[in-house]
Design a protein around this motif. Structure first.
Motif, PDB file in Angstrom:
ATOM      1  N   PRO A 156       0.834  -1.197   0.000  1.00 56.59           N
ATOM      2  CA  PRO A 156       0.000   0.000   0.000  1.00 56.59           C
ATOM      3  C   PRO A 156       0.870   1.249   0.000  1.00 56.59           C
ATOM      4  O   PRO A 156       1.963   1.256   0.553  1.00 56.59           O
ATOM      5  CB  PRO A 156      -0.785  -0.114   1.303  1.00 56.59           C
ATOM      6  N   MET A 157       0.373   2.274  -0.603  1.00 61.16           N
ATOM      7  CA  MET A 157       1.132   3.516  -0.663  1.00 61.16           C
ATOM      8  C   MET A 157       0.910   4.327   0.602  1.00 61.16           C
ATOM      9  O   MET A 157       0.153   3.955   1.482  1.00 61.16           O
ATOM     10  CB  MET A 157       0.702   4.327  -1.881  1.00 61.16           C
ATOM     11  N   ALA A 158       1.594   5.434   0.651  1.00 60.34           N
ATOM     12  CA  ALA A 158       1.579   6.239   1.865  1.00 60.34           C
ATOM     13  C   ALA A 158       0.161   6.645   2.259  1.00 60.34           C
ATOM     14  O   ALA A 158      -0.177   6.688   3.421  1.00 60.34           O
ATOM     15  CB  ALA A 158       2.440   7.475   1.675  1.00 60.34           C
ATOM     16  N   ASP A 159      -0.659   6.945   1.279  1.00 59.67           N
ATOM     17  CA  ASP A 159      -2.011   7.344   1.629  1.00 59.67           C
ATOM     18  C   ASP A 159      -2.996   6.189   1.499  1.00 59.67           C
ATOM     19  O   ASP A 159      -4.192   6.365   1.595  1.00 59.67           O
ATOM     20  CB  ASP A 159      -2.465   8.522   0.762  1.00 59.67           C
ATOM     21  N   GLY A 160      -2.482   4.998   1.276  1.00 62.39           N
ATOM     22  CA  GLY A 160      -3.315   3.822   1.257  1.00 62.39           C
ATOM     23  C   GLY A 160      -4.159   3.681  -0.003  1.00 62.39           C
ATOM     24  O   GLY A 160      -4.990   2.791  -0.095  1.00 62.39           O
ATOM     25  N   GLY A 208       2.337  13.871  -1.400  1.00 59.80           N
ATOM     26  CA  GLY A 208       2.466  12.518  -0.880  1.00 59.80           C
ATOM     27  C   GLY A 208       3.636  11.831  -1.530  1.00 59.80           C
ATOM     28  O   GLY A 208       4.273  12.369  -2.419  1.00 59.80           O
ATOM     29  N   VAL A 209       3.890  10.683  -1.086  1.00 58.09           N
ATOM     30  CA  VAL A 209       5.015   9.930  -1.633  1.00 58.09           C
ATOM     31  C   VAL A 209       4.590   8.484  -1.750  1.00 58.09           C
ATOM     32  O   VAL A 209       3.940   7.955  -0.864  1.00 58.09           O
ATOM     33  CB  VAL A 209       6.230  10.012  -0.694  1.00 58.09           C
TER      34      VAL A 209
END
Lengths: 306, 484
Positions: free
Chosen positions: B362-366, B399-400
């Motif tokens: 999952p990415m940083a912001d999900g 975001g990243v």
């Protein structure tokens, strides 16, 4: 027990659920998922999402997590530059993104780590914009040099180096762009690997990674940084690249997600930016030399474990 | 080849040319660093390192004879462990490779840097490198040795693994390559690629200048580029430093003070001292070269080289993305759905076998998944690890996304390799910056962004009839490769 969980705001998602979600969303991924699933079954890593911080267990003045019996304990390590006074201002949810960040020393740190013992905070080390924190450039370790950008300096300046480019001012918005993902993979109960992949950091700068344990009998004041240890041993350092990305991978002598009875839980670990460009061995800073958390080391990312 | 020696005296000019002959200054019009310096590259300098035993020292002898006051001056910074003694034994070339290495304070340092002998308060000499004490309290004056973390108790202050004893063989395996690309505006960009250093350890990159005007010091220490001039080696002992410089080599703004050398210094106490390699004049914490800082790789800039570089200096070229591919700018503006990347390059001979692993994380912001789809069309090849990360800007929300993947193949060397994949996004996103780092044979080489645009992907996908099989994926990869 199902492992390899991602933790986001306290929520846990099993690997199976995570993969199921991925499968629904990403149709053409069967081949890789098959590979990944097989790896997952063999390695069972735990994923932890890092959160941007403005202090130890602090973001914009608020706790990031509950630290067991310490509750919402924490302290700020950055503040807003105050051009009209000697003391910086706290950063809060109302602080604009272009807030210029500066050094600070939080009384919560002093009370918790020094108690009634004397300490000396140099007033000149407070309310200094992060890029202007002085460092040592001489064999005398005088810690008084404020550095220009490397391309603003002229060559051959004995003991007057510049700081690595880029040197744009560090603002709150820029600071909070930090992101990180930690993968913890245990090998039995006595060994683990922790792998941090990070982005949005300040480019070309020194960072260090620290674990905060919660041992039985932990009491205040927590002299000499108490239960804070270099994660994975010294040197617990990484250097962000020109894009602000960083990687930190270490072997641990315990499994953070499966603590044995005689071990202290690792509640959290955090990533500290060193505004003075110096790494300090086994401790984050040297408070007795007027180098406090907040004047030379600043927590930018924190990962919640237990 | 045209070297800039503006305003230099004949003596200095001759010295510069001599240096060029000795250390192999190379002229080049290629820009490899993808920075501002790339725009007007004037020359490229390449210097291969000597694994050193001190500042201008190789087993007690000078690595270079340097013009002016320096001459063959140098001082040793490592020695042979001498059990039961306070003093280590000077290293000799014929000594066993299993010789245990210690720190070593050389009295020659006192001579060269006008340090009053009575001021030397050397507490620690003849300490095996792994046993050197570490600062462990708030004062910065107390220190104690630390064990390797796998030997230590859970909360014991320890050192990162590997923490096995450092032997002479191990030390002398280090290899390094310095590349400096200079532009006409006087600025330059330096890159050091080093391998076989001590794994997971802290190093510092220094540049020293001649000191004709300052009689107290035989040479002036400086840092390479700007602070922090730090390198952390990875688990293989590899490290790369890229930094922007305000001068080319060996020039400086002061005609009398050209650069002498660049070097990588290992810090036995895992500490740094800002712009100084050590702090011998600190009244509270006197720390000496040879005590806490040991020269590991030495890149002679000026002088007549006496010790050639060891063979096998590393280079990123074999694993770097070809420059032609890097000219593609990341897409600007929001895009929806998947974004794609292509990475490629030649790999160096394989040394390891690692299964490809790119878990969909999952990415940083999900909201993002990563490496959800990947394929590769390289044939029998070599070790090539790929890491992709970047900055994601979903509609003004910074975001990243982060991830890491390893791609491994086996076989011959020098084969052009390519991999491609895509990111799956549930939301609106654009890539302000995506960078790919490729690890090959222990090297870690970061290169700039390249992302195939979403439109490009769709076009290819459409041409291939939508979601496709391996054959179509291979075609897509080929098209990206040629198109980029």
């Amino acid at each position: 027990m199902m492992k390899w969980m991602t933790r986001n705001s306290g929520e846990r998602m099993s690997v199976r659920a995570c993969l199921r979600s991925m499968l629904v969303k990403v149709a053409p991924t069967v081949a890789v998922l098959a590979i990944s699933t097989s790896v997952v079954a063999a390695q069972a890593p735990t994923l932890i999402q890092g959160k941007p911080a403005t202090g130890f267990n602090r973001v914009l003045g608020m706790p990031l997590m509950e630290l067991g019996r310490l509750g919402g304990f924490g302290f700020n390590t950055i503040a807003a530059f105050n051009p009209n006074g000697e003391s910086p201002l706290p950063v809060t949810v109302d602080s604009p993104e272009n807030t210029l960040l500066a050094t600070t020393v939080d009384s919560a740190f002093l009370e918790s780590f020094f108690g009634d013992e004397p300490f000396n905070v140099d007033p000149a080390s407070i309310n200094v914009p992060i890029r202007n924190v002085p460092t040592n450039t001489t064999p005398a370790n005088d810690l008084h040099s404020v550095l220009k950008g490397a391309l603003e300096t002229t060559p051959y300046q004995p003991f007057k180096p510049g700081q690595a480019e880029p040197v744009y001012p560090v603002t709150l918005g820029r600071w909070l762009q930090a992101r990180g993902l930690a993968t913890i993979q245990c090998d039995g109960e006595d060994e683990a690997t922790v792998d941090l992949i990070m982005g949005g950091l300040i480019p070309n700068r020194i960072y260090s990674v620290w674990g905060f344990f919660l041992p039985t009998g932990l009491a205040l004041p927590m002299k000499d940084f108490g239960p804070i240890r270099p994660l994975g041993g010294v040197p617990n350092i990484f250097v962000s690249d020109k894009n602000g990305s960083g990687r930190f991978k270490r072997v641990l002598n315990f499994c953070p997600t499966n603590i044995e009875d005689d071990e202290a839980p690792l509640t959290t670990f955090f990533v500290a930016y060193h505004s003075d460009h110096m790494a300090n061995g086994g401790v984050p800073t040297f408070p007795e030399r007027s180098r406090f958390p907040g004047t030379s080391a600043h927590v930018q990312l924190q990962f919640s474990v237990n | 080849m045209e070297l800039r020696v503006h305003g230099r005296s004949r003596k200095v000019r001759a010295m510069v040319w001599s240096t060029c002959m000795v250390v192999g200054l190379l002229s080049s019009v290629t820009g490899e660093f993808g920075s501002a310096a790339e725009a007007a590259v004037q020359k490229k300098i390449v210097i291969e390192a000597t694994a050193a035993t001190g500042w201008n020292r190789y087993f007690g002898n000078p690595i270079s004879i340097i013009p002016g006051r320096v001459g063959g001056y140098g001082f040793t910074t490592i020695g042979k462990f001498n059990p039961g003694s306070d003093n280590p034994i000077p290293l000799k070339k014929h000594m066993s490779g299993k010789t245990l290495i210690t720190n070593f304070f050389d009295p020659n340092f006192v001579i060269g840097f006008s340090t009053p002998p009575e001021s030397i308060d050397l507490a620690l000499d003849n300490i095996p490198l792994r046993d050197f004490p570490v600062d462990n309290d708030s004062s910065g004056t107390n220190r104690a040795p630390v064990r390797g973390i796998l030997e230590a108790e859970e909360m014991e202050l320890s050192q990162a693994e590997p923490a096995d004893p450092v032997t002479l063989d191990r030390w002398m395996k280090a290899r390094g390559r310095l590349e400096v690309t200079c532009s006409e505006d006087g600025e330059a960009r330096a890159r050091i690629v080093a391998t076989n250093l001590l794994p997971n350890r802290y190093y510092q990159a220094l540049e020293w200048f001649q000191s004709e005007k300052d009689s107290r010091l035989i040479a002036i220490p400086g840092i390479l580029g700007g602070l922090p001039d730090a390198l952390m080696t990875d688990e293989n002992g590899s490290a790369i430093l890229e930094t922007e410089m305000n001068h080319c080599l060996p020039e400086s703004s002061d005609d009398a003070s050209p650069s002498i050398n660049v070097m990588l210094v290992y810090h036995t106490n895992h500490r740094s001292f800002g712009g100084a390699p050590a702090t011998p004049l600190d009244p509270l914490q006197p720390r000496y070269p040879g005590e806490v800082a040991s020269v590991h790789l030495y890149f002679p800039v000026t002088g007549e080289r006496q010790v050639p570089p060891q063979k096998g200096a590393p280079t990123c070229d074999d694993v770097y993305l070809p420059d032609a591919q890097l000219n593609v700018a990341p897409p600007i503006g929001p895009a929806t759905g998947p974004a794609h990347f292509v990475i490629g390059g030649k790999s160096t001979p394989a040394t390891a076998t690692v299964t490809f692993l790119a878990p969909p994380q999952p990415m940083a912001d999900g909201r993002l998944s990563f490496f959800a789809h990947i394929n590769y069309d390289f044939g029998a090849g070599n070790v090539l690890h790929a890491k992709v990360d970047g900055t994601l800007i979903p509609e003004n929300r910074p975001g990243v996304f982060l991830n890491h993947g390893n791609i491994t193949y086996h076989g011959g060397s020098g084969i052009y390799q390519k991999a491609f994949g895509h990111f799956q996004a549930d939301g609106i996103l654009s890539f302000a910056d995506l960078h790919v780092s490729m690890h090959g044979n222990g090297l870690v080489c970061n290169r700039g962004a390249q992302v195939a645009t979403d439109d490009h992907y769709r076009r290819v996908e459409s041409e291939n009839g939508g979601d496709d099989g391996d054959e179509a994926k291979s075609e897509r990869s080929q098209e990206w490769g040629s198109g980029l």
